[in-house]
Motif scaffolding. Structure first.
Motif, PDB file in Angstrom:
ATOM      1  N   GLN A  46      40.045  52.236  39.410  1.00 52.25           N
ATOM      2  CA  GLN A  46      39.769  50.806  39.598  1.00 52.25           C
ATOM      3  C   GLN A  46      41.055  50.061  39.935  1.00 52.25           C
ATOM      4  O   GLN A  46      41.051  49.094  40.696  1.00 52.25           O
ATOM      5  CB  GLN A  46      39.137  50.229  38.340  1.00 52.25           C
ATOM      6  N   SER A  58      40.280  44.298  36.512  1.00 53.76           N
ATOM      7  CA  SER A  58      39.192  43.646  35.769  1.00 53.76           C
ATOM      8  C   SER A  58      38.115  43.133  36.723  1.00 53.76           C
ATOM      9  O   SER A  58      36.927  43.135  36.386  1.00 53.76           O
ATOM     10  CB  SER A  58      39.742  42.513  34.919  1.00 53.76           C
ATOM     11  N   ALA A  59      38.555  42.704  37.903  1.00 56.21           N
ATOM     12  CA  ALA A  59      37.597  42.225  38.896  1.00 56.21           C
ATOM     13  C   ALA A  59      36.747  43.378  39.422  1.00 56.21           C
ATOM     14  O   ALA A  59      35.538  43.220  39.636  1.00 56.21           O
ATOM     15  CB  ALA A  59      38.321  41.535  40.047  1.00 56.21           C
ATOM     16  N   SER A  61      36.000  46.124  37.793  1.00 61.63           N
ATOM     17  CA  SER A  61      35.076  46.466  36.717  1.00 61.63           C
ATOM     18  C   SER A  61      33.881  45.518  36.705  1.00 61.63           C
ATOM     19  O   SER A  61      32.741  45.932  36.562  1.00 61.63           O
ATOM     20  CB  SER A  61      35.800  46.418  35.369  1.00 61.63           C
ATOM     21  N   ARG A  62      34.183  44.246  36.878  1.00 61.36           N
ATOM     22  CA  ARG A  62      33.097  43.257  36.876  1.00 61.36           C
ATOM     23  C   ARG A  62      32.145  43.476  38.048  1.00 61.36           C
ATOM     24  O   ARG A  62      30.916  43.382  37.892  1.00 61.36           O
ATOM     25  CB  ARG A  62      33.682  41.846  36.916  1.00 61.36           C
ATOM     26  N   ILE A  63      32.717  43.780  39.201  1.00 61.95           N
ATOM     27  CA  ILE A  63      31.880  44.031  40.380  1.00 61.95           C
ATOM     28  C   ILE A  63      30.949  45.220  40.132  1.00 61.95           C
ATOM     29  O   ILE A  63      29.755  45.153  40.409  1.00 61.95           O
ATOM     30  CB  ILE A  63      32.772  44.304  41.616  1.00 61.95           C
ATOM     31  N   GLU A  64      31.506  46.285  39.573  1.00 63.19           N
ATOM     32  CA  GLU A  64      30.702  47.490  39.379  1.00 63.19           C
ATOM     33  C   GLU A  64      29.672  47.346  38.255  1.00 63.19           C
ATOM     34  O   GLU A  64      28.693  48.090  38.201  1.00 63.19           O
ATOM     35  CB  GLU A  64      31.613  48.691  39.107  1.00 63.19           C
ATOM     36  N   ASN A  65      29.919  46.385  37.364  1.00 61.19           N
ATOM     37  CA  ASN A  65      29.001  46.222  36.236  1.00 61.19           C
ATOM     38  C   ASN A  65      28.080  45.013  36.330  1.00 61.19           C
ATOM     39  O   ASN A  65      27.172  44.863  35.511  1.00 61.19           O
ATOM     40  CB  ASN A  65      29.795  46.162  34.931  1.00 61.19           C
ATOM     41  N   HIS A  66      28.322  44.162  37.323  1.00 63.04           N
ATOM     42  CA  HIS A  66      27.434  43.013  37.527  1.00 63.04           C
ATOM     43  C   HIS A  66      27.168  42.862  39.011  1.00 63.04           C
ATOM     44  O   HIS A  66      27.230  41.757  39.561  1.00 63.04           O
ATOM     45  CB  HIS A  66      28.058  41.730  36.975  1.00 63.04           C
TER      46      HIS A  66
END
Lengths: 91, 91
Positions: A46, A58-59, A61-66
């Motif tokens: 990531q 962190s961005a 991670s957020r993309i892949e989880n939301h």
DNA sequence: AACGATGTTCACGTATACGTTAACATAGTT
DNA sequence: AACTATGTTAACGTATACGTGAACATCGTT
């Protein structure tokens, strides 16, 4: 008796809400997994992905989880950073 | 196809801006046309489509003309309102 | 245990998509 | 010409995606 009907109505409504909520969450999950698999297929963490997109891990991670609520332009950038292209169709 | 000509004519106000933004604009154009064709295939006007999505025709027009920057959730709603489903893949 | 690598979640500010109304354009119809 | 249906654009307020930094959780490695 009307209490029972009201209960059933309420129950059905919550079932529908649950199912709709589940399906939406599942779509997000599917797309997120799609993105994650594409990234990992390129052997990128990531953090490395974040560098390519000029942002932070962190961005990513957020993309892949939301992923359901990301913009198409973000999805496009994600694919482009991997040298790949998006295919979108309506069936 | 006359839509494309009108679109390009419009974009040619500035050749420089046209060339610089062509790729991105063309993607938006493609997706916008996809949505518009899907809607018209269902025999719906933008106004009828707006009713199905509980919004206004101006919002539909904006979606079809600036489709690159819409959210995936919006794209999903658009397809669902037509009883169809999205297919997204990374190639 | 301590460490580094990787990924997640939270909070906050900024950028921008979306909802809405109004005005306008352009056909086709009467 | 006036009217109707359809689609476009601009402006404004609201909702939310995105950029960022920090803290935290899991690993496997030493």
């Amino acid at each position: 008796m009307s209490d029972l009907k009201a209960y059933i109505r309420k129950r059905k409504k919550s079932d529908v809400e649950f199912r709709e909520g589940f399906e939406e969450a599942y779509k997000a999950f599917k797309i997120g997994v799609l993105l994650k698999e594409a990234r990992e297929a390129s052997g990128l963490t990531q953090e490395k992905m974040a560098e390519k997109l000029h942002t932070r891990k962190s961005a990513i991670s957020r993309i892949e989880n939301h992923a359901e609520d990301i913009r198409l332009s973000t999805l496009e950038k994600f694919a482009s950073a991997l040298g790949r292209s998006l295919e979108i169709s309506i069936r």
